[in-house]
Enzyme design. Structure first.
Site, mmCIF file in Angstrom:
data_model
loop_
_atom_site.group_PDB
_atom_site.id
_atom_site.type_symbol
_atom_site.label_atom_id
_atom_site.label_comp_id
_atom_site.label_asym_id
_atom_site.label_seq_id
_atom_site.Cartn_x
_atom_site.Cartn_y
_atom_site.Cartn_z
ATOM 1 N N ASP A 71 -49.261 -49.393 57.746
ATOM 2 C CA ASP A 71 -49.310 -48.560 58.946
ATOM 3 C C ASP A 71 -50.613 -47.761 59.002
ATOM 4 O OD1 ASP A 71 -46.707 -49.423 59.508
ATOM 5 O OD2 ASP A 71 -45.804 -47.674 58.538
ATOM 6 N N ASP B 177 -40.934 -48.418 54.056
ATOM 7 C CA ASP B 177 -41.772 -47.246 54.263
ATOM 8 C C ASP B 177 -41.519 -46.264 53.127
ATOM 9 O OD1 ASP B 177 -42.964 -48.140 56.625
ATOM 10 O OD2 ASP B 177 -41.400 -47.265 57.883
#
Length: 172
Positions: A139, A120
């Site tokens: 995401d 991330d």
């Protein structure tokens, strides 16, 4: 049967998965975000390296190898369900939403298989407050795909049929 719109949905899924892979490679490669930890970009948005061993918001953290494979299996099962749904769906908007979800899922599954965690890097923040956990392109694709599906489901709800029975208005 692979219709044109289903091929578009599969193409979108592939595009999302490839773009996710490319952006993550840039983050850990040329930008060296893993080593730097943080790159301040805008007052509300930074690049911040994070390794996500769980699912959204750090839930269901996979601490052991067995848990990691269980999480991969569960995610792959969900992605397979999305693929089957997409191959049976006939509405273009739904197929494209499902393609986004599938592409994002594939991108994150790749990370789990390769690294044992999801990379991330996107950090939306207002000072120390973060309305979201640190996230990635996969995401975002999953979130927008789900939002498209939800919006379309609300929009396509059947309206009551007008069978010509006006007794409710006549008695009022």
């Amino acid at each position: 049967m692979l219709t044109r719109v289903r091929i578009e949905g599969l193409g979108l899924a592939l595009l999302v998965a490839v773009l996710d892979r490319v952006v993550k490679a840039i983050m850990v490669g040329p930008l060296a975000l893993r080593e730097r930890g943080l790159i301040e970009l805008l007052p509300l948005f930074d690049l911040r390296y994070a390794e996500n061993y769980g699912v959204s918001f750090g839930m269901f953290t996979a601490d052991t190898l067995e848990m990691r494979w269980g999480l991969i299996g569960m995610t792959a099962l969900i992605a397979t369900g999305v693929l089957v749904w997409m191959l049976r769906e006939t509405v273009r908007g739904d197929i494209l939403g499902l393609g986004m979800v599938l592409g994002g899922a594939v991108g994150n599954i790749y990370d789990r298989l390769t690294f044992g965690y999801v990379i991330d890097y996107a950090d939306l923040n207002i000072g120390e407050w973060r309305p979201f956990q640190i996230f990635n392109l996969a995401d975002v694709a999953i979130t927008f795909g789900v939002l498209i599906l939800l919006a379309r489901s609300f929009k396509s709800r059947e309206k009551p049929e007008d069978n010509g029975d006006n007794t409710a208005t006549e008695n009022a």
